[in-house]
Write a protein that holds these residues in place. Structure first.
Motif, mmCIF file in Angstrom:
data_model
loop_
_atom_site.group_PDB
_atom_site.id
_atom_site.type_symbol
_atom_site.label_atom_id
_atom_site.label_comp_id
_atom_site.label_asym_id
_atom_site.label_seq_id
_atom_site.Cartn_x
_atom_site.Cartn_y
_atom_site.Cartn_z
ATOM 1 N N THR A 259 0.825 -1.215 0.000
ATOM 2 C CA THR A 259 0.000 0.000 0.000
ATOM 3 C C THR A 259 0.855 1.259 0.000
ATOM 4 O OG1 THR A 259 -0.158 0.092 2.426
ATOM 5 C CG2 THR A 259 -1.818 -1.215 1.252
ATOM 6 N N LEU A 260 2.124 1.130 0.386
ATOM 7 C CA LEU A 260 3.027 2.282 0.424
ATOM 8 C C LEU A 260 4.085 2.233 -0.674
ATOM 9 C CD1 LEU A 260 3.670 2.582 4.285
ATOM 10 C CD2 LEU A 260 2.352 4.162 2.866
ATOM 11 N N ARG A 261 3.906 1.310 -1.611
ATOM 12 C CA ARG A 261 4.960 1.087 -2.599
ATOM 13 C C ARG A 261 5.337 2.353 -3.362
ATOM 14 N NH1 ARG A 261 7.705 -2.968 -4.673
ATOM 15 N NH2 ARG A 261 8.600 -2.686 -6.733
ATOM 16 N N ASP A 262 4.368 3.137 -3.763
ATOM 17 C CA ASP A 262 4.665 4.350 -4.525
ATOM 18 C C ASP A 262 5.430 5.377 -3.695
ATOM 19 O OD1 ASP A 262 3.431 3.285 -6.721
ATOM 20 O OD2 ASP A 262 1.536 4.355 -6.417
ATOM 21 N N LEU A 263 5.319 5.278 -2.360
ATOM 22 C CA LEU A 263 5.989 6.234 -1.473
ATOM 23 C C LEU A 263 7.304 5.709 -0.921
ATOM 24 C CD1 LEU A 263 2.860 7.388 0.566
ATOM 25 C CD2 LEU A 263 4.103 8.735 -1.125
ATOM 26 N N SER A 264 7.582 4.428 -1.095
ATOM 27 C CA SER A 264 8.783 3.851 -0.496
ATOM 28 C C SER A 264 9.795 3.330 -1.508
ATOM 29 C CB SER A 264 8.392 2.699 0.451
ATOM 30 O OG SER A 264 7.697 1.673 -0.253
ATOM 31 N N HIS A 265 9.392 3.193 -2.738
ATOM 32 C CA HIS A 265 10.289 2.638 -3.760
ATOM 33 C C HIS A 265 10.597 3.686 -4.830
ATOM 34 C CE1 HIS A 265 10.243 -1.698 -2.631
ATOM 35 N NE2 HIS A 265 9.160 -1.297 -1.990
ATOM 36 N N THR A 266 11.790 3.585 -5.354
ATOM 37 C CA THR A 266 12.203 4.485 -6.425
ATOM 38 C C THR A 266 13.228 3.784 -7.296
ATOM 39 O OG1 THR A 266 12.962 6.747 -6.889
ATOM 40 C CG2 THR A 266 14.177 5.536 -5.218
ATOM 41 N N THR A 267 13.512 4.340 -8.437
ATOM 42 C CA THR A 267 14.547 3.806 -9.310
ATOM 43 C C THR A 267 15.914 4.295 -8.850
ATOM 44 O OG1 THR A 267 13.024 3.832 -11.189
ATOM 45 C CG2 THR A 267 15.374 3.706 -11.688
ATOM 46 N N VAL A 268 16.888 3.408 -8.839
ATOM 47 C CA VAL A 268 18.250 3.818 -8.499
ATOM 48 C C VAL A 268 18.848 4.480 -9.741
ATOM 49 C CG1 VAL A 268 20.491 3.100 -7.608
ATOM 50 C CG2 VAL A 268 18.434 1.923 -6.878
ATOM 51 N N VAL B 170 13.495 8.822 0.338
ATOM 52 C CA VAL B 170 13.302 7.752 -0.640
ATOM 53 C C VAL B 170 13.898 8.153 -1.981
ATOM 54 C CG1 VAL B 170 11.577 6.492 -1.995
ATOM 55 C CG2 VAL B 170 11.265 6.784 0.482
ATOM 56 N N GLU B 171 13.594 9.370 -2.428
ATOM 57 C CA GLU B 171 14.106 9.847 -3.718
ATOM 58 C C GLU B 171 15.614 10.050 -3.694
ATOM 59 O OE1 GLU B 171 10.945 12.781 -5.598
ATOM 60 O OE2 GLU B 171 10.990 13.003 -3.413
ATOM 61 N N LEU B 172 16.151 10.395 -2.544
ATOM 62 C CA LEU B 172 17.581 10.674 -2.436
ATOM 63 C C LEU B 172 18.424 9.401 -2.373
ATOM 64 C CD1 LEU B 172 17.491 13.566 0.198
ATOM 65 C CD2 LEU B 172 18.181 13.807 -2.200
ATOM 66 N N CYS B 173 17.998 8.424 -1.572
ATOM 67 C CA CYS B 173 18.878 7.298 -1.246
ATOM 68 C C CYS B 173 18.335 5.916 -1.589
ATOM 69 C CB CYS B 173 19.213 7.336 0.247
ATOM 70 S SG CYS B 173 20.148 8.812 0.741
ATOM 71 N N ALA B 174 17.097 5.819 -2.078
ATOM 72 C CA ALA B 174 16.510 4.530 -2.475
ATOM 73 C C ALA B 174 16.699 3.455 -1.405
ATOM 74 C CB ALA B 174 17.128 4.066 -3.799
ATOM 75 N N PRO B 175 16.195 3.676 -0.178
ATOM 76 C CA PRO B 175 16.448 2.731 0.908
ATOM 77 C C PRO B 175 15.786 1.370 0.748
ATOM 78 C CG PRO B 175 14.859 4.392 1.592
ATOM 79 C CD PRO B 175 15.392 4.830 0.261
ATOM 80 N N CYS B 176 14.778 1.256 -0.103
ATOM 81 C CA CYS B 176 14.165 -0.055 -0.342
ATOM 82 C C CYS B 176 14.868 -0.818 -1.460
ATOM 83 C CB CYS B 176 12.679 0.101 -0.677
ATOM 84 S SG CYS B 176 11.645 0.555 0.737
ATOM 85 N N GLU B 177 15.701 -0.151 -2.214
ATOM 86 C CA GLU B 177 16.431 -0.797 -3.314
ATOM 87 C C GLU B 177 17.881 -1.091 -2.960
ATOM 88 O OE1 GLU B 177 12.831 0.077 -4.585
ATOM 89 O OE2 GLU B 177 14.110 1.718 -3.904
ATOM 90 N N ILE B 178 18.476 -0.273 -2.115
ATOM 91 C CA ILE B 178 19.871 -0.448 -1.709
ATOM 92 C C ILE B 178 19.888 -0.950 -0.265
ATOM 93 C CG2 ILE B 178 22.060 0.731 -1.261
ATOM 94 C CD1 ILE B 178 21.348 2.704 -3.493
ATOM 95 N N THR B 179 20.652 -2.002 -0.020
ATOM 96 C CA THR B 179 20.713 -2.584 1.316
ATOM 97 C C THR B 179 21.722 -1.807 2.162
ATOM 98 O OG1 THR B 179 20.265 -4.741 0.336
ATOM 99 C CG2 THR B 179 21.005 -4.725 2.618
ATOM 100 N N TYR B 180 21.224 -0.869 2.952
ATOM 101 C CA TYR B 180 22.106 -0.059 3.792
ATOM 102 C C TYR B 180 22.493 -0.818 5.052
ATOM 103 C CZ TYR B 180 21.424 3.967 0.798
ATOM 104 O OH TYR B 180 21.440 4.821 -0.281
ATOM 105 N N SER B 181 23.694 -0.521 5.529
ATOM 106 C CA SER B 181 24.223 -1.181 6.722
ATOM 107 C C SER B 181 23.699 -0.546 7.991
ATOM 108 C CB SER B 181 25.761 -1.098 6.718
ATOM 109 O OG SER B 181 26.287 -1.357 5.445
ATOM 110 N N VAL B 182 23.641 0.782 8.011
ATOM 111 C CA VAL B 182 23.188 1.528 9.184
ATOM 112 C C VAL B 182 22.409 2.751 8.718
ATOM 113 C CG1 VAL B 182 23.887 2.831 11.245
ATOM 114 C CG2 VAL B 182 25.188 0.809 10.579
ATOM 115 N N ILE B 183 21.343 3.077 9.454
ATOM 116 C CA ILE B 183 20.616 4.326 9.224
ATOM 117 C C ILE B 183 20.652 5.112 10.526
ATOM 118 C CG2 ILE B 183 18.402 5.375 8.656
ATOM 119 C CD1 ILE B 183 17.780 2.763 7.100
ATOM 120 N N GLY B 184 21.384 6.211 10.521
ATOM 121 C CA GLY B 184 21.472 7.042 11.712
ATOM 122 C C GLY B 184 20.311 8.010 11.790
ATOM 123 N N HIS B 185 19.984 8.433 12.997
ATOM 124 C CA HIS B 185 18.943 9.432 13.214
ATOM 125 C C HIS B 185 19.564 10.696 13.792
ATOM 126 C CE1 HIS B 185 14.962 7.001 13.099
ATOM 127 N NE2 HIS B 185 15.876 6.388 12.373
#
Length: 364
Positions: A104-113, A275-290
Protein backbone atom coordinates in the motif's frame (compact mmCIF):
# COMPACT_ATOMS: atom_id res chain seq x y z
CA UNK A 1 48.06 -19.40 60.15
CA UNK A 2 45.44 -16.59 60.08
CA UNK A 3 47.45 -14.72 57.44
CA UNK A 4 47.62 -17.83 55.28
CA UNK A 5 43.88 -18.40 55.66
CA UNK A 6 43.10 -14.77 54.69
CA UNK A 7 45.30 -15.06 51.61
CA UNK A 8 43.52 -18.28 50.67
CA UNK A 9 40.13 -16.53 50.88
CA UNK A 10 41.44 -13.60 48.86
CA UNK A 11 42.65 -15.94 46.13
CA UNK A 12 39.25 -17.69 46.09
CA UNK A 13 37.49 -14.33 45.81
CA UNK A 14 39.79 -13.24 42.98
CA UNK A 15 39.19 -16.51 41.13
CA UNK A 16 35.42 -16.05 41.50
CA UNK A 17 35.67 -12.53 40.05
CA UNK A 18 37.63 -13.80 37.04
CA UNK A 19 35.00 -16.53 36.52
CA UNK A 20 32.16 -13.96 36.51
CA UNK A 21 34.07 -11.74 34.04
CA UNK A 22 34.75 -14.75 31.82
CA UNK A 23 31.06 -15.74 31.77
CA UNK A 24 30.07 -12.15 30.97
CA UNK A 25 32.46 -12.11 27.99
CA UNK A 26 31.00 -15.40 26.72
CA UNK A 27 27.47 -14.03 27.02
CA UNK A 28 28.47 -10.81 25.25
CA UNK A 29 30.04 -12.82 22.44
CA UNK A 30 26.83 -14.81 22.04
CA UNK A 31 24.71 -11.65 21.93
CA UNK A 32 27.05 -10.06 19.38
CA UNK A 33 26.88 -13.10 17.11
CA UNK A 34 23.11 -13.04 17.40
CA UNK A 35 23.12 -9.49 15.98
CA UNK A 36 25.67 -10.22 13.28
CA UNK A 37 23.46 -10.60 10.20
CA UNK A 38 21.09 -7.63 9.75
CA UNK A 39 19.73 -9.07 6.52
CA UNK A 40 18.06 -11.90 8.41
CA UNK A 41 15.21 -9.56 9.30
CA UNK A 42 14.48 -8.33 5.80
CA UNK A 43 12.42 -9.46 2.88
CA UNK A 44 13.98 -10.13 -0.46
CA UNK A 45 15.08 -6.78 -1.89
CA UNK A 46 13.79 -5.53 -5.19
CA UNK A 47 16.37 -5.60 -8.01
CA UNK A 48 18.22 -2.36 -8.57
CA UNK A 49 17.25 -0.61 -11.79
CA UNK A 50 19.84 1.95 -12.78
CA UNK A 51 18.55 4.47 -15.27
CA UNK A 52 21.57 5.91 -17.04
CA UNK A 53 23.42 2.71 -16.20
CA UNK A 54 22.64 -0.96 -16.78
CA UNK A 55 20.32 -3.12 -14.75
CA UNK A 56 21.99 -4.49 -11.66
CA UNK A 57 21.28 -7.76 -9.92
CA UNK A 58 19.84 -7.99 -6.45
CA UNK A 59 22.16 -6.51 -3.87
CA UNK A 60 23.23 -8.69 -0.95
CA UNK A 61 25.28 -7.55 2.01
CA UNK A 62 28.17 -9.91 2.79
CA UNK A 63 27.77 -11.61 6.14
CA UNK A 64 29.75 -10.05 8.94
CA UNK A 65 30.69 -6.91 7.02
CA UNK A 66 28.46 -4.43 8.82
CA UNK A 67 28.38 -5.74 12.34
CA UNK A 68 31.78 -5.89 14.08
CA UNK A 69 32.27 -8.72 16.55
CA UNK A 70 32.90 -6.37 19.44
CA UNK A 71 30.84 -3.35 20.44
CA UNK A 72 32.95 -2.06 23.32
CA UNK A 73 33.85 1.57 24.12
CA UNK A 74 37.14 2.67 22.61
CA UNK A 75 37.13 6.26 23.82
CA UNK A 76 35.16 9.00 25.50
CA UNK A 77 33.05 9.56 22.37
CA UNK A 78 30.95 6.52 23.28
CA UNK A 79 28.05 6.97 25.67
CA UNK A 80 26.47 4.59 28.14
CA UNK A 81 23.93 3.62 25.46
CA UNK A 82 26.55 1.70 23.47
CA UNK A 83 25.48 -1.70 24.78
CA UNK A 84 21.95 -1.31 23.36
CA UNK A 85 23.05 0.32 20.10
CA UNK A 86 23.19 -2.90 18.00
CA UNK A 87 19.58 -3.69 18.95
CA UNK A 88 18.41 -0.14 18.13
CA UNK A 89 19.93 -0.29 14.66
CA UNK A 90 18.66 -3.78 14.00
CA UNK A 91 15.14 -2.60 14.86
CA UNK A 92 15.49 0.31 12.46
CA UNK A 93 16.53 -1.99 9.63
CA UNK A 94 13.71 -4.41 10.43
CA UNK A 95 11.15 -1.59 10.36
CA UNK A 96 12.57 -0.34 7.07
CA UNK A 97 12.25 -3.71 5.40
CA UNK A 98 8.76 -4.31 6.74
CA UNK A 99 7.58 -0.99 5.33
CA UNK A 100 9.36 -1.72 2.04
CA UNK A 101 7.22 -4.88 1.78
CA UNK A 102 3.99 -2.94 2.37
CA UNK A 103 2.33 -2.84 -1.05
CA UNK A 104 0.00 0.00 0.00
CA UNK A 105 3.03 2.28 0.42
CA UNK A 106 4.96 1.09 -2.60
CA UNK A 107 4.67 4.35 -4.52
CA UNK A 108 5.99 6.23 -1.47
CA UNK A 109 8.78 3.85 -0.50
CA UNK A 110 10.29 2.64 -3.76
CA UNK A 111 12.20 4.49 -6.43
CA UNK A 112 14.55 3.81 -9.31
CA UNK A 113 18.25 3.82 -8.50
CA UNK A 114 18.88 6.48 -11.12
CA UNK A 115 21.83 8.76 -11.73
CA UNK A 116 20.12 11.24 -9.39
CA UNK A 117 20.48 8.72 -6.54
CA UNK A 118 24.02 7.71 -7.52
CA UNK A 119 25.01 11.39 -7.53
CA UNK A 120 24.00 11.58 -3.85
CA UNK A 121 26.27 8.71 -2.78
CA UNK A 122 29.89 9.56 -1.92
CA UNK A 123 32.64 6.97 -2.06
CA UNK A 124 35.60 6.19 0.18
CA UNK A 125 37.39 3.36 -1.61
CA UNK A 126 40.26 3.20 0.87
CA UNK A 127 37.94 2.05 3.65
CA UNK A 128 35.10 0.64 1.51
CA UNK A 129 32.41 3.09 2.59
CA UNK A 130 29.42 4.62 0.77
CA UNK A 131 27.63 7.61 2.28
CA UNK A 132 24.31 8.85 0.88
CA UNK A 133 23.83 12.57 1.38
CA UNK A 134 20.50 13.68 2.89
CA UNK A 135 20.77 17.46 3.35
CA UNK A 136 19.80 19.26 6.57
CA UNK A 137 20.81 16.42 8.91
CA UNK A 138 24.47 17.24 9.62
CA UNK A 139 25.88 15.94 6.34
CA UNK A 140 28.61 18.57 6.18
CA UNK A 141 30.30 16.90 9.15
CA UNK A 142 30.08 13.44 7.59
CA UNK A 143 31.59 14.81 4.40
CA UNK A 144 34.50 16.12 6.46
CA UNK A 145 34.99 12.67 7.97
CA UNK A 146 35.15 11.07 4.51
CA UNK A 147 37.42 13.79 3.14
CA UNK A 148 39.94 12.98 5.87
CA UNK A 149 39.58 9.24 5.29
CA UNK A 150 40.19 9.73 1.56
CA UNK A 151 43.41 11.56 2.37
CA UNK A 152 42.66 15.00 0.93
CA UNK A 153 43.35 16.52 4.38
CA UNK A 154 45.00 15.06 7.45
CA UNK A 155 42.43 16.33 9.95
CA UNK A 156 38.90 17.74 10.01
CA UNK A 157 40.13 21.04 11.45
CA UNK A 158 42.30 21.65 8.38
CA UNK A 159 39.40 21.48 5.88
CA UNK A 160 38.32 24.96 4.67
CA UNK A 161 34.54 25.38 4.76
CA UNK A 162 34.44 26.42 1.09
CA UNK A 163 36.09 23.13 0.12
CA UNK A 164 33.62 20.78 1.82
CA UNK A 165 30.91 21.19 -0.82
CA UNK A 166 33.27 21.81 -3.75
CA UNK A 167 33.20 18.39 -5.34
CA UNK A 168 36.02 19.28 -7.70
CA UNK A 169 38.43 19.83 -4.81
CA UNK A 170 37.26 17.87 -1.78
CA UNK A 171 38.46 14.47 -2.97
CA UNK A 172 35.02 12.84 -2.62
CA UNK A 173 34.02 10.93 -5.77
CA UNK A 174 30.34 10.24 -6.39
CA UNK A 175 29.19 6.71 -7.09
CA UNK A 176 27.81 7.89 -10.44
CA UNK A 177 31.38 8.56 -11.63
CA UNK A 178 32.19 4.84 -11.81
CA UNK A 179 31.42 2.27 -14.48
CA UNK A 180 28.40 -0.01 -14.24
CA UNK A 181 30.44 -2.97 -12.97
CA UNK A 182 32.29 -0.81 -10.43
CA UNK A 183 29.00 0.60 -9.15
CA UNK A 184 27.61 -2.89 -8.74
CA UNK A 185 30.72 -4.09 -6.89
CA UNK A 186 30.64 -1.20 -4.43
CA UNK A 187 26.92 -1.56 -3.77
CA UNK A 188 27.47 -5.23 -2.98
CA UNK A 189 30.59 -5.01 -0.85
CA UNK A 190 30.87 -1.62 0.83
CA UNK A 191 29.57 -0.38 4.17
CA UNK A 192 26.63 1.91 3.35
CA UNK A 193 24.88 4.45 5.57
CA UNK A 194 22.88 7.67 5.66
CA UNK A 195 21.20 9.91 8.25
CA UNK A 196 17.52 10.86 8.61
CA UNK A 197 15.58 13.39 10.67
CA UNK A 198 11.93 14.13 11.42
CA UNK A 199 10.72 14.98 7.89
CA UNK A 200 8.77 18.11 8.81
CA UNK A 201 11.56 19.53 10.96
CA UNK A 202 13.97 18.92 8.10
CA UNK A 203 11.70 20.91 5.75
CA UNK A 204 11.67 23.81 8.23
CA UNK A 205 15.46 23.69 8.39
CA UNK A 206 15.70 23.70 4.58
CA UNK A 207 13.30 26.64 4.31
CA UNK A 208 15.21 28.71 6.89
CA UNK A 209 18.62 27.83 5.46
CA UNK A 210 17.84 28.51 1.80
CA UNK A 211 15.13 31.17 1.82
CA UNK A 212 15.57 33.09 5.08
CA UNK A 213 19.22 33.13 6.20
CA UNK A 214 21.05 31.70 3.17
CA UNK A 215 24.46 31.66 4.93
CA UNK A 216 26.29 30.22 1.91
CA UNK A 217 25.20 33.14 -0.29
CA UNK A 218 23.37 31.03 -2.88
CA UNK A 219 21.31 33.75 -4.63
CA UNK A 220 19.38 31.38 -6.89
CA UNK A 221 17.17 30.26 -4.00
CA UNK A 222 15.82 33.75 -3.34
CA UNK A 223 16.00 35.19 -6.83
CA UNK A 224 15.00 32.23 -9.01
CA UNK A 225 13.36 29.45 -7.00
CA UNK A 226 11.37 31.60 -4.53
CA UNK A 227 9.73 33.73 -7.28
CA UNK A 228 8.80 30.57 -9.18
CA UNK A 229 7.04 29.13 -6.12
CA UNK A 230 5.32 32.44 -5.32
CA UNK A 231 3.95 32.84 -8.86
CA UNK A 232 2.42 29.37 -8.75
CA UNK A 233 1.29 28.95 -5.15
CA UNK A 234 0.71 32.30 -3.43
CA UNK A 235 -3.00 32.87 -2.88
CA UNK A 236 -2.84 36.61 -2.20
CA UNK A 237 -1.17 38.06 -5.30
CA UNK A 238 -1.04 41.58 -3.80
CA UNK A 239 1.51 40.52 -1.18
CA UNK A 240 5.06 41.55 -2.05
CA UNK A 241 6.99 39.90 0.78
CA UNK A 242 9.43 37.11 0.11
CA UNK A 243 8.69 33.42 0.11
CA UNK A 244 6.61 32.37 3.12
CA UNK A 245 6.54 28.92 4.70
CA UNK A 246 2.91 28.59 3.64
CA UNK A 247 3.94 29.02 -0.02
CA UNK A 248 6.69 26.45 0.44
CA UNK A 249 4.31 23.89 1.97
CA UNK A 250 1.75 24.38 -0.78
CA UNK A 251 4.43 23.78 -3.42
CA UNK A 252 5.79 20.65 -1.74
CA UNK A 253 2.32 19.18 -1.20
CA UNK A 254 1.17 19.71 -4.77
CA UNK A 255 0.96 16.32 -6.55
CA UNK A 256 2.10 18.17 -9.69
CA UNK A 257 5.20 19.69 -8.09
CA UNK A 258 7.56 17.90 -10.47
CA UNK A 259 7.19 20.37 -13.31
CA UNK A 260 8.80 23.00 -11.06
CA UNK A 261 11.35 20.53 -9.70
CA UNK A 262 12.67 20.01 -13.21
CA UNK A 263 13.21 23.76 -13.56
CA UNK A 264 14.95 23.97 -10.17
CA UNK A 265 17.36 21.12 -10.98
CA UNK A 266 19.45 19.48 -8.27
CA UNK A 267 18.74 22.35 -5.87
CA UNK A 268 15.65 20.38 -4.82
CA UNK A 269 17.85 17.87 -2.92
CA UNK A 270 17.33 19.98 0.21
CA UNK A 271 13.63 19.10 0.38
CA UNK A 272 12.95 15.95 -1.65
CA UNK A 273 12.19 12.74 0.25
CA UNK A 274 14.78 10.38 1.67
CA UNK A 275 13.30 7.75 -0.64
CA UNK A 276 14.11 9.85 -3.72
CA UNK A 277 17.58 10.67 -2.44
CA UNK A 278 18.88 7.30 -1.25
CA UNK A 279 16.51 4.53 -2.48
CA UNK A 280 16.45 2.73 0.91
CA UNK A 281 14.16 -0.06 -0.34
CA UNK A 282 16.43 -0.80 -3.31
CA UNK A 283 19.87 -0.45 -1.71
CA UNK A 284 20.71 -2.58 1.32
CA UNK A 285 22.11 -0.06 3.79
CA UNK A 286 24.22 -1.18 6.72
CA UNK A 287 23.19 1.53 9.18
CA UNK A 288 20.62 4.33 9.22
CA UNK A 289 21.47 7.04 11.71
CA UNK A 290 18.94 9.43 13.21
CA UNK A 291 19.72 13.10 13.69
CA UNK A 292 17.83 13.06 16.99
CA UNK A 293 20.24 10.44 18.43
CA UNK A 294 23.37 11.48 16.59
CA UNK A 295 25.44 11.67 19.77
CA UNK A 296 25.07 7.88 20.02
CA UNK A 297 24.73 7.05 16.33
CA UNK A 298 27.85 8.87 15.08
CA UNK A 299 30.38 6.90 17.18
CA UNK A 300 28.42 3.72 16.52
CA UNK A 301 28.65 4.25 12.75
CA UNK A 302 32.39 4.91 12.97
CA UNK A 303 32.81 1.71 14.99
CA UNK A 304 30.62 -0.38 12.67
CA UNK A 305 32.53 0.91 9.64
CA UNK A 306 35.85 0.06 11.31
CA UNK A 307 37.20 3.61 11.21
CA UNK A 308 36.71 4.79 14.80
CA UNK A 309 40.47 4.56 15.44
CA UNK A 310 41.20 6.82 12.45
CA UNK A 311 38.76 9.72 12.79
CA UNK A 312 36.14 11.16 15.15
CA UNK A 313 32.87 12.84 14.34
CA UNK A 314 33.13 16.59 15.07
CA UNK A 315 31.78 17.80 18.40
CA UNK A 316 28.00 18.25 18.36
CA UNK A 317 26.83 21.50 20.01
CA UNK A 318 24.52 20.82 22.98
CA UNK A 319 20.83 20.59 22.09
CA UNK A 320 21.28 20.92 18.33
CA UNK A 321 19.93 17.45 17.56
CA UNK A 322 16.92 17.56 19.90
CA UNK A 323 13.54 17.47 18.15
CA UNK A 324 11.90 20.87 18.66
CA UNK A 325 8.18 20.11 18.79
CA UNK A 326 7.26 23.69 19.69
CA UNK A 327 9.10 25.06 16.65
CA UNK A 328 7.41 22.59 14.32
CA UNK A 329 3.94 23.38 15.69
CA UNK A 330 4.62 27.11 15.45
CA UNK A 331 5.66 26.91 11.78
CA UNK A 332 2.60 24.86 10.87
CA UNK A 333 0.14 26.81 13.03
CA UNK A 334 -0.88 29.13 10.17
CA UNK A 335 -1.07 26.43 7.51
CA UNK A 336 -4.42 24.97 6.46
CA UNK A 337 -5.12 21.35 7.39
CA UNK A 338 -5.66 20.58 3.73
CA UNK A 339 -2.17 21.76 2.79
CA UNK A 340 -0.57 19.95 5.74
CA UNK A 341 -2.33 16.70 4.84
CA UNK A 342 -1.16 17.00 1.25
CA UNK A 343 2.38 17.61 2.48
CA UNK A 344 2.20 14.60 4.80
CA UNK A 345 0.84 12.47 1.96
CA UNK A 346 4.00 13.19 -0.02
CA UNK A 347 6.37 12.47 2.89
CA UNK A 348 4.41 9.61 4.44
CA UNK A 349 6.94 7.10 3.14
CA UNK A 350 9.72 8.87 5.04
CA UNK A 351 7.64 8.98 8.22
CA UNK A 352 6.79 5.27 8.05
CA UNK A 353 10.15 3.90 6.83
CA UNK A 354 12.13 5.52 9.62
CA UNK A 355 9.70 5.34 12.50
CA UNK A 356 8.61 8.97 12.83
CA UNK A 357 5.18 9.69 14.26
CA UNK A 358 2.48 11.45 12.33
CA UNK A 359 2.39 15.01 13.76
CA UNK A 360 -0.14 15.56 16.55
CA UNK A 361 -1.58 18.63 14.83
CA UNK A 362 -2.74 16.38 11.99
CA UNK A 363 -4.66 14.16 14.39
CA UNK A 364 -6.64 16.94 16.09
Amino acid sequence: WLTSDNMHHQWLLLAACFWVIFMFMVASKFITLTFKDPDGYGAKQEPLILTAVTKVEEVHVPEGKHWPEEFQPTGKAFSGNLIRQPLVHMERLELLRNVCRDTTLRDLSHTTVSKFVLDRIFVCDKHKILFCQTPKVGNTQWKKVLIVLNGAFSSIEEIPENIVHDHEKNGLPRLSSFSDSEIKKRLNLYFKFFIVRDPFERLISAFKDKFVHNPRFEPWYRHEIAPGIIRKYRKNRTETKGLQFEDFVRYLGDPNHRWLDVQFGDHIIHWVTYVELCAPCEITYSVIGHHETLEDDAPYILKAAGIDHLVSYPTIPPGITVYNRTKVERYFSGISKRDIRRLYARFEGDFKLFGYREPDFLLN
